[in-house]
Design a protein around this motif. Structure first.
Motif, PDB file in Angstrom:
ATOM      1  N   ASN A 137       0.859  -1.183   0.000  1.00 19.13           N
ATOM      2  CA  ASN A 137       0.000   0.000   0.000  1.00 19.13           C
ATOM      3  C   ASN A 137       0.892   1.228   0.000  1.00 19.13           C
ATOM      4  O   ASN A 137       1.843   1.309   0.789  1.00 19.13           O
ATOM      5  N   ASN A 186      -1.428  -0.740  -4.088  1.00 23.40           N
ATOM      6  CA  ASN A 186      -2.779  -0.251  -3.833  1.00 23.40           C
ATOM      7  C   ASN A 186      -2.718   1.262  -3.641  1.00 23.40           C
ATOM      8  O   ASN A 186      -2.129   1.751  -2.674  1.00 23.40           O
ATOM      9  N   TRP A 187      -3.355   2.009  -4.561  1.00 20.58           N
ATOM     10  CA  TRP A 187      -3.346   3.462  -4.501  1.00 20.58           C
ATOM     11  C   TRP A 187      -4.629   4.029  -3.900  1.00 20.58           C
ATOM     12  O   TRP A 187      -4.854   5.245  -3.958  1.00 20.58           O
ATOM     13  N   CYS A 188      -5.462   3.175  -3.331  1.00 20.33           N
ATOM     14  CA  CYS A 188      -6.677   3.672  -2.671  1.00 20.33           C
ATOM     15  C   CYS A 188      -6.306   4.548  -1.468  1.00 20.33           C
ATOM     16  O   CYS A 188      -5.269   4.342  -0.837  1.00 20.33           O
ATOM     17  N   HIS A 189      -7.170   5.487  -1.154  1.00 18.75           N
ATOM     18  CA  HIS A 189      -6.971   6.308   0.039  1.00 18.75           C
ATOM     19  C   HIS A 189      -7.104   5.439   1.283  1.00 18.75           C
ATOM     20  O   HIS A 189      -8.043   4.660   1.412  1.00 18.75           O
ATOM     21  N   SER A 190      -6.143   5.558   2.175  1.00 18.58           N
ATOM     22  CA  SER A 190      -6.175   4.829   3.444  1.00 18.58           C
ATOM     23  C   SER A 190      -6.217   5.845   4.574  1.00 18.58           C
ATOM     24  O   SER A 190      -5.258   6.612   4.751  1.00 18.58           O
ATOM     25  N   THR A 217      -5.606   0.653   8.271  1.00 17.00           N
ATOM     26  CA  THR A 217      -6.187   0.357   6.965  1.00 17.00           C
ATOM     27  C   THR A 217      -5.101   0.088   5.928  1.00 17.00           C
ATOM     28  O   THR A 217      -5.188  -0.863   5.146  1.00 17.00           O
ATOM     29  N   GLN A 243      -7.761  -5.184   2.926  1.00 16.05           N
ATOM     30  CA  GLN A 243      -7.787  -4.402   1.683  1.00 16.05           C
ATOM     31  C   GLN A 243      -7.605  -5.258   0.440  1.00 16.05           C
ATOM     32  O   GLN A 243      -8.037  -4.868  -0.653  1.00 16.05           O
ATOM     33  N   ARG A 298     -10.825  -6.355  -1.524  1.00 14.64           N
ATOM     34  CA  ARG A 298     -11.855  -5.351  -1.801  1.00 14.64           C
ATOM     35  C   ARG A 298     -12.143  -5.243  -3.299  1.00 14.64           C
ATOM     36  O   ARG A 298     -11.238  -5.316  -4.137  1.00 14.64           O
ATOM     37  N   ASP A 330     -13.231  -2.534  -4.773  1.00 13.56           N
ATOM     38  CA  ASP A 330     -12.871  -1.203  -5.284  1.00 13.56           C
ATOM     39  C   ASP A 330     -11.377  -0.931  -5.190  1.00 13.56           C
ATOM     40  O   ASP A 330     -10.941   0.217  -5.165  1.00 13.56           O
ATOM     41  N   LEU A 331     -10.590  -1.977  -5.172  1.00  9.26           N
ATOM     42  CA  LEU A 331      -9.141  -1.842  -5.063  1.00  9.26           C
ATOM     43  C   LEU A 331      -8.581  -1.094  -6.276  1.00  9.26           C
ATOM     44  O   LEU A 331      -8.868  -1.447  -7.421  1.00  9.26           O
ATOM     45  N   ASN A 332      -7.797  -0.074  -6.016  1.00 11.55           N
ATOM     46  CA  ASN A 332      -7.139   0.675  -7.098  1.00 11.55           C
ATOM     47  C   ASN A 332      -5.714   0.140  -7.225  1.00 11.55           C
ATOM     48  O   ASN A 332      -4.777   0.663  -6.637  1.00 11.55           O
TER      49      ASN A 332
END
Length: 347
Positions: A252, A314-318, A323, A329, A332, A334-336
């Motif tokens: 992440n 993973n570039w999703c906002h954490s 998280t 994660q 998920r 919606d994993l980016n």
């Protein structure tokens, strides 16, 4: 009351109603769920949840796995790993066999990370400290995990064995897979949030400053390695032996424990672009800290350095560290996720 995060029907990948064993996303979700199964098995033990109250079985039974061997740490009696066996459902008479099931793993060896509970925290933190000083291979937990993997490989072959771990567990998996790779046995590995022993340069926002620090570090590391040639040769030889092992590496971008892997792999290309490919190759194989420790006889091969990987970021906002570093994660919807293949060439 059990944590909602332990309940598969609440927190697990229930969207996977069937598994395509050729799909990297499905493979990732299953591997992460099996690691979560190890976490929940230990929490079941600590909270005396057995029989219908146990939360762990749902995490592996959903994907048709059973625990063939439970790995227990002899220091604190905690469950730290599981050898899972795949038991595919019996097809109905007249039904068409699932072609994807042929690529399912026969066995998965999974290791959990640190559990911040009274019964496990002391032992887990002690093992985290062993990672810092590259002493994990001398611990009973690693030896027990490696023996389980070694038995499977030499009994059934390695082709349909998976290795998976999270955080501390991924460090154990890395060390076990490296040991196998040195024997020309390359086990398919899923490494979730593995620790990288370095200052978190990746957290620096200014890209020019970040690149400048990495370039300077590379020249310093290469310089130290050149001075300490006898000690760096050992690292170089070990490193080259690992080139054909290509683990799936999951990090992440906001996780300070593992995010430095992003720069570690991407920086190699930068060194080539500025005409310092040779310096970059030397630096990527060595750690200044471990080179110095080797001079005094206290060092060993750096755990966190390896030549090849499929790097999945993973570039999703954490919103917080829990998280960013958590296992949840990785299944998920919606994993980016950004995936890049880094294949090392010694030439």
């Amino acid at each position: 009351m059990p944590s909602q995060r332990d309940l598969f029907e609440v927190s697990g990948p229930t969207h996977l109603t069937s598994i395509n064993w050729n799909c990297p996303n499905h493979q990732r979700s299953v591997a992460a769920s099996l690691v979560q199964g190890v976490y929940v098995l230990e929490r079941d033990r600590q909270q005396n949840r057995y029989g219908p109250e146990a939360r762990a079985p749902a995490w592996y039974q959903y994907f048709h796995f059973i625990p063939m061997q439970i790995l227990v740490d002899d220091a604190d009696s905690s469950i730290f790993g599981v050898v899972y066996q795949y038991t595919p459902p019996v097809p109905l008479p007249g039904s068409v066999p699932d072609p994807y099931s042929l690529n399912a793993p026969t066995f998965v060896v999974a290791f959990r990370g640190t559990i911040a509970k009274k019964k496990t925290l002391s032992r887990d933190l002690a093992l985290d400290f062993h990672i810092l000083k590259n002493g994990l291979e001398n611990t009973n937990r690693f030896r027990a995990g490696y023996e389980a993997l070694n038995y499977l490989v030499y009994t059934y072959g390695h082709q349909r064995i998976w290795l998976a771990g999270h955080s501390l567990g991924s460090a154990i998996a890395i060390l076990a897979a490296k040991s196998m790779a040195k024997l020309n046995v390359y086990v398919k590995s899923f490494l979730f949030n593995p620790p990288f022993l370095s200052a978190p340069i990746e957290m620096i926002k200014d890209t020019k400053v970040k690149a400048g620090i990495r370039i300077a570090n590379s020249f310093v590391t290469a310089g130290v390695a050149s001075v300490l040639k006898k000690h760096s040769k050992r690292s170089n030889d070990c490193f080259d032996m690992l080139a054909l092992w290509v683990p799936q590496l999951y990090v992440n971008h906001a996780d300070k424990i593992c995010s430095e892997y992003i720069g570690y792999f991407e920086h190699r290309k930068k060194m080539e672009e500025i005409g310092a490919k040779g310096v970059g190759k030397i630096a990527t194989k060595n750690s200044v800290r471990d080179l110095v420790l080797n001079v005094f006889g206290n060092g060993s091969e750096p755990l966190h350095l390896f030549p090849s990987a499929i790097l999945n970021v993973n570039w999703c906002h954490s919103p917080d560290f829990k998280t960013a570093h958590g296992i949840h994660q990785w299944w998920r919807l919606d994993l980016n996720l950004d995936s890049r293949d880094f294949q090392y060439c010694s030439n």
